[in-house]
Write an enzyme that holds these catalytic residues in place. Structure first.
Site, PDB file in Angstrom:
ATOM      1  N   GLY A 137      -1.243  -9.204  12.670  1.00  0.00           N
ATOM      2  CA  GLY A 137      -1.794  -7.885  12.918  1.00  0.00           C
ATOM      3  C   GLY A 137      -2.607  -7.305  11.795  1.00  0.00           C
ATOM      4  N   THR A 138      -3.399  -8.175  11.133  1.00  0.00           N
ATOM      5  CA  THR A 138      -4.288  -7.625  10.108  1.00  0.00           C
ATOM      6  C   THR A 138      -5.695  -8.180  10.275  1.00  0.00           C
ATOM      7  OG1 THR A 138      -4.663  -7.336   7.726  1.00  0.00           O
ATOM      8  CG2 THR A 138      -3.677  -9.429   8.413  1.00  0.00           C
ATOM      9  N   CYS A 160       6.194  20.097  -7.169  1.00  0.00           N
ATOM     10  CA  CYS A 160       7.190  19.261  -7.839  1.00  0.00           C
ATOM     11  C   CYS A 160       8.283  20.156  -8.447  1.00  0.00           C
ATOM     12  CB  CYS A 160       6.508  18.458  -8.952  1.00  0.00           C
ATOM     13  SG  CYS A 160       7.647  17.573 -10.035  1.00  0.00           S
ATOM     14  N   HIS A 192       0.824  -1.221   0.000  1.00  0.00           N
ATOM     15  CA  HIS A 192       0.000   0.000   0.000  1.00  0.00           C
ATOM     16  C   HIS A 192       0.844   1.251   0.000  1.00  0.00           C
ATOM     17  CE1 HIS A 192      -3.478  -2.584   1.780  1.00  0.00           C
ATOM     18  NE2 HIS A 192      -3.343  -2.738   0.477  1.00  0.00           N
TER      19      HIS A 192
HETATM   20  P1  OAD Z   1      -6.936  -2.908  10.665  1.00  0.00           P
HETATM   21  O1  OAD Z   1      -7.032  -1.736  11.563  1.00  0.00           O
HETATM   22  O2  OAD Z   1      -8.059  -3.233   9.727  1.00  0.00           O
HETATM   23  O3  OAD Z   1      -6.695  -4.220  11.530  1.00  0.00           O
HETATM   24  C1  OAD Z   1      -5.700  -4.206  12.529  1.00  0.00           C
HETATM   25  C2  OAD Z   1      -5.660  -5.601  13.122  1.00  0.00           C
HETATM   26  O4  OAD Z   1      -4.598  -5.634  14.060  1.00  0.00           O
HETATM   27  C3  OAD Z   1      -6.938  -5.983  13.853  1.00  0.00           C
HETATM   28  O5  OAD Z   1      -7.338  -7.288  13.458  1.00  0.00           O
HETATM   29  C4  OAD Z   1      -6.527  -5.952  15.336  1.00  0.00           C
HETATM   30  O6  OAD Z   1      -7.217  -6.951  16.088  1.00  0.00           O
HETATM   31  C5  OAD Z   1      -5.066  -6.292  15.221  1.00  0.00           C
HETATM   32  N1  OAD Z   1      -4.239  -5.811  16.327  1.00  0.00           N
HETATM   33  C6  OAD Z   1      -4.437  -4.744  17.118  1.00  0.00           C
HETATM   34  N2  OAD Z   1      -3.427  -4.637  18.020  1.00  0.00           N
HETATM   35  C7  OAD Z   1      -2.562  -5.675  17.752  1.00  0.00           C
HETATM   36  C8  OAD Z   1      -1.334  -6.115  18.313  1.00  0.00           C
HETATM   37  N3  OAD Z   1      -0.767  -5.479  19.346  1.00  0.00           N
HETATM   38  N4  OAD Z   1      -0.739  -7.218  17.775  1.00  0.00           N
HETATM   39  C9  OAD Z   1      -1.307  -7.881  16.736  1.00  0.00           C
HETATM   40  N5  OAD Z   1      -2.477  -7.501  16.154  1.00  0.00           N
HETATM   41  C10 OAD Z   1      -3.085  -6.411  16.665  1.00  0.00           C
HETATM   42  O7  OAD Z   1      -5.577  -2.748   9.831  1.00  0.00           O
HETATM   43  P2  OAD Z   1      -5.111  -3.585   8.568  1.00  0.00           P
HETATM   44  O8  OAD Z   1      -5.613  -4.982   8.618  1.00  0.00           O
HETATM   45  O9  OAD Z   1      -3.659  -3.385   8.435  1.00  0.00           O
HETATM   46  O10 OAD Z   1      -5.274   0.112   3.339  1.00  0.00           O
HETATM   47  O11 OAD Z   1      -5.872  -2.805   7.378  1.00  0.00           O
HETATM   48  C11 OAD Z   1      -5.573  -3.198   6.047  1.00  0.00           C
HETATM   49  C12 OAD Z   1      -5.714  -1.993   5.165  1.00  0.00           C
HETATM   50  O12 OAD Z   1      -6.978  -1.338   5.399  1.00  0.00           O
HETATM   51  C13 OAD Z   1      -4.700  -0.901   5.444  1.00  0.00           C
HETATM   52  O13 OAD Z   1      -3.461  -1.173   4.844  1.00  0.00           O
HETATM   53  C14 OAD Z   1      -5.372   0.290   4.762  1.00  0.00           C
HETATM   54  C15 OAD Z   1      -6.817   0.068   5.184  1.00  0.00           C
HETATM   55  O14 OAD Z   1      -7.690   0.421   4.136  1.00  0.00           O
HETATM   56  C16 OAD Z   1      -4.963   1.247   2.594  1.00  0.00           C
HETATM   57  O15 OAD Z   1      -4.754   2.310   3.135  1.00  0.00           O
HETATM   58  C17 OAD Z   1      -4.933   1.024   1.130  1.00  0.00           C
END
Ligand code: OAD
Length: 258
Positions: free
Chosen positions: A201-202, A161, A124
């Site tokens: 962590g996703t 730019c 991303h």
């Molecule tokens: P999210 O905020 O959707 O999810 C974060 C995840 O991390 C959740 O499942 C939490 O339970 C988990 N979490 C929180 N604290 C944690 C910890 N200490 N250790 C492990 N896990 C933990 O974020 P992403 O899944 O990264 O895209 O979101 C994916 C994409 O959605 C992002 O890259 C962004 C957004 O749209 C773009 O900007 C294109």
């Protein structure tokens, strides 16, 4: 009562100890313990305070470049004002214990790199790779480094730019934009060729990135989730390590004898 420390299943420790081709796939949760807000965590998530659809789109940047640039500069200031955590460091260390490791992240921060990981695949984009919104040339941040004074929600005019004069934009993927082709192709190939896929962590909600663990499953890899909460992957992952990445990842390496 403090919860018992998480125990790593011996079979998983053995799988990691013997792994040949590992993919680590991270989301915002891996940076949570560095104090960087995730997206969807209720209350603490970025989006509980901001309307991402009003900020993270090309249309929003065209309509209000100062607000969008200011928001990303604030996020960059957050990242530059913190440090990698034990999860980032464990992932960087893991690369020295297995024959091949591909680190794929959805995060736009540079905490993996600052923890020592190299060749990070940023699906991303990155807060640290600004480019021209018209000619797409890579750009440098202004010398006065406005982000140092960036405050949540403060409007900051994007620099122009040096080549064509158009506004510089953040080097991140916005809603409605495609993932960088090279990054996506590298990520797909790695997921399809690995024997161990660590999903850390996703929320596994955003596609096409969320396809990667499914590609790994179909290719016969062992899929492991590290997350304090359940996700849509729980029913398909071989292991769900229910805990914070900064606690779990060092324990996982220790259990494997690394
Ligand atoms: P999210 O905020 O959707 O999810 C974060 C995840 O991390 C959740 O499942 C939490 O339970 C988990 N979490 C929180 N604290 C944690 C910890 N200490 N250790 C492990 N896990 C933990 O974020 P992403 O899944 O990264 O895209 O979101 C994916 C994409 O959605 C992002 O890259 C962004 C957004 O749209 C773009 O900007 C294109």
């Amino acid at each position: 009562m403090t919860p018992a420390p998480l125990s790593i299943p011996p079979a998983l420790a053995d799988t990691l100890a013997r792994a040949v081709n590992v993919v680590v796939f991270t989301g915002a949760g891996v940076s949570a313990e560095s104090g960087i807000a995730t997206f969807r965590d209720a209350l603490t998530g970025l989006w509980s305070r901001f309307d991402a659809s009003a900020l993270a789109t090309p249309e929003a940047f065209a309509a209000q470049p100062d607000i969008v640039w200011g928001w990303y500069e604030w996020r960059r200031a957050q990242v530059d004002g913190t440090e990698p955590n034990a999860a980032h460091r464990a992932i960087a260390a893991l690369a020295g214990h297995v024959p091949a490791l591909t680190l794929i992240t959805q995060n736009v921060d540079n905490l993996h790199e600052r923890a020592g990981s190299s060749n990070v695949v940023h699906l991303h984009g990155s807060l640290h790779a600004p480019r021209c919104s018209r000619c797409a040339r890579p750009a440098a941040f202004p010398a006065d480094d406005a982000h140092a004074i960036a405050h949540e929600g403060r409007a900051i005019a994007p620099p122009a730019c040096a080549h064509c004069g158009a506004p510089i934009r953040p080097g991140v993927v916005w809603f409605g934009e495609s993932l960088p082709t090279d990054a996506w192709q590298a990520a797909q190939a790695a997921a399809e060729q690995c024997d161990l896929f660590l999903c850390i962590g996703t929320s596994a909600l955003v596609y096409p990135a969320a396809q990667l663990p499914l590609h790994a499953l179909r290719a016969g890899a062992t899929v492991v989730q590290v997350n304090p909460a359940a996700t849509s992957l729980d029913g398909q992952a071989h292991y769900n390590l229910r805990g914070a990445a900064a606690e779990v990842m060092p324990r996982l390496l220790e259990a494997a004898g690394f």
